[in-house]
Structure formats: C-alpha cells, structure tokens
Design a protein around this motif. Sequence first.
Motif, PDB file in Angstrom:
ATOM      1  N   ARG A 121      12.967   8.410 -71.892  1.00  0.00           N
ATOM      2  CA  ARG A 121      11.676   8.318 -71.959  1.00  0.00           C
ATOM      3  C   ARG A 121      10.685   8.135 -70.984  1.00  0.00           C
ATOM      4  N   VAL A 122       9.832   9.206 -70.848  1.00  0.00           N
ATOM      5  CA  VAL A 122       8.693   8.971 -69.897  1.00  0.00           C
ATOM      6  C   VAL A 122       7.413   8.977 -70.454  1.00  0.00           C
ATOM      7  N   ALA A 123       6.261   8.389 -69.779  1.00  0.00           N
ATOM      8  CA  ALA A 123       5.048   8.430 -70.482  1.00  0.00           C
ATOM      9  C   ALA A 123       4.296   9.859 -70.311  1.00  0.00           C
ATOM     10  N   GLY A 124       3.665  10.160 -71.179  1.00  0.00           N
ATOM     11  CA  GLY A 124       2.866  11.255 -71.207  1.00  0.00           C
ATOM     12  C   GLY A 124       3.938  12.475 -71.523  1.00  0.00           C
ATOM     13  N   LEU A 125       3.219  13.709 -71.218  1.00  0.00           N
ATOM     14  CA  LEU A 125       3.650  15.002 -71.591  1.00  0.00           C
ATOM     15  C   LEU A 125       4.327  15.401 -70.002  1.00  0.00           C
ATOM     16  N   VAL A 126       5.442  16.075 -70.187  1.00  0.00           N
ATOM     17  CA  VAL A 126       5.959  16.398 -68.921  1.00  0.00           C
ATOM     18  C   VAL A 126       5.382  18.091 -68.741  1.00  0.00           C
ATOM     19  N   PRO A 127       4.667  18.446 -67.649  1.00  0.00           N
ATOM     20  CA  PRO A 127       4.351  19.651 -67.542  1.00  0.00           C
ATOM     21  C   PRO A 127       5.630  20.829 -67.417  1.00  0.00           C
ATOM     22  N   GLN A 128       5.033  22.107 -68.171  1.00  0.00           N
ATOM     23  CA  GLN A 128       6.162  23.183 -68.344  1.00  0.00           C
ATOM     24  C   GLN A 128       6.960  23.341 -67.234  1.00  0.00           C
ATOM     25  N   GLN A 129       6.166  23.559 -66.014  1.00  0.00           N
ATOM     26  CA  GLN A 129       6.697  23.833 -64.739  1.00  0.00           C
ATOM     27  C   GLN A 129       7.602  22.477 -64.115  1.00  0.00           C
ATOM     28  N   VAL A 130       7.614  21.486 -64.693  1.00  0.00           N
ATOM     29  CA  VAL A 130       8.546  20.508 -64.297  1.00  0.00           C
ATOM     30  C   VAL A 130       9.786  20.727 -65.028  1.00  0.00           C
ATOM     31  N   LEU A 149      16.902  10.201 -62.171  1.00  0.00           N
ATOM     32  CA  LEU A 149      15.872   9.184 -62.330  1.00  0.00           C
ATOM     33  C   LEU A 149      15.000   9.494 -61.021  1.00  0.00           C
ATOM     34  N   ALA A 150      15.527   9.410 -60.001  1.00  0.00           N
ATOM     35  CA  ALA A 150      14.721   9.807 -58.583  1.00  0.00           C
ATOM     36  C   ALA A 150      14.089  10.947 -58.798  1.00  0.00           C
ATOM     37  N   ARG A 151      14.759  12.142 -59.119  1.00  0.00           N
ATOM     38  CA  ARG A 151      14.059  13.462 -59.367  1.00  0.00           C
ATOM     39  C   ARG A 151      12.804  13.175 -60.302  1.00  0.00           C
ATOM     40  N   LEU A 152      12.964  12.496 -61.302  1.00  0.00           N
ATOM     41  CA  LEU A 152      11.698  12.454 -62.239  1.00  0.00           C
ATOM     42  C   LEU A 152      10.693  11.832 -61.414  1.00  0.00           C
ATOM     43  N   ARG A 153      10.920  10.805 -60.654  1.00  0.00           N
ATOM     44  CA  ARG A 153      10.082  10.275 -59.777  1.00  0.00           C
ATOM     45  C   ARG A 153       9.148  10.963 -58.833  1.00  0.00           C
ATOM     46  N   THR A 154      10.006  11.739 -58.219  1.00  0.00           N
ATOM     47  CA  THR A 154       9.334  12.940 -57.104  1.00  0.00           C
ATOM     48  C   THR A 154       8.501  13.510 -57.977  1.00  0.00           C
ATOM     49  N   PHE A 155       8.484  13.786 -59.297  1.00  0.00           N
ATOM     50  CA  PHE A 155       7.518  14.758 -59.968  1.00  0.00           C
ATOM     51  C   PHE A 155       6.336  13.762 -60.723  1.00  0.00           C
ATOM     52  N   GLY A 156       6.270  12.460 -60.181  1.00  0.00           N
ATOM     53  CA  GLY A 156       5.246  11.562 -60.577  1.00  0.00           C
ATOM     54  C   GLY A 156       5.466  11.197 -61.864  1.00  0.00           C
TER      55      GLY A 156
END
Length: 91
Positions: A19-28, A60-67
């Motif tokens: 689960r991540v906070a907020g909506l993940v942009p489509q390009q991500v 998880l590290a990849r998710l962090r690179t997307f902020g």
Amino acid sequence: MGQNPSEPGATDTQAFEIRVAGLVPQQVLVQLADVETSSRETRTVLICRCRDQAELHGFLARLRTFGLEVVEVRRLLAGTVDEESTGDGHE
C-alpha cells in the motif's frame, strides 16, 4: 505428473500487497510491469510477486525512486490474491 500447489517448489514466487500513500500516476504504473493495482481516493494497493526477499526489497527501492511513500507491506497467502485485491472489506 502435475505438482500440487501446496507442495514446496510448486511455485517460485510469493505475492505481496504493498500500500502506498496517494494515487500512483499512470506513467509510473506502466513502468511497474506485471503489478496488479487497486486505487482508492487516498491510496493505491499494488500486488507484486517476488521470488525472494531481495527481489521484494528491490521492488520497494524502485517505488522510492518514483517518490512513492510505502505505508504497508503484507505477504499474501496462496489463493488470496484475487480476494484481497478486489475486496474493500478489511482495513
């Protein structure tokens, strides 16, 4: 002879709900291939399959690179991926 899904070695991946906070942009999402998603107003649920802890930590590290802010990680039991990812009954 086919393998029983409950036998060791029957599958080489485990499913994780992230689960991540907020909506993940489509390009991500496009860059996070082979990930199931379920978006709500204030969070996004990603279901990924990883072979081991190292692969999970890499994801998880990849998710962090997307902020993206990861707020929860849960390992899903076999057979619960479809129920968990489509339901909204548990918080």
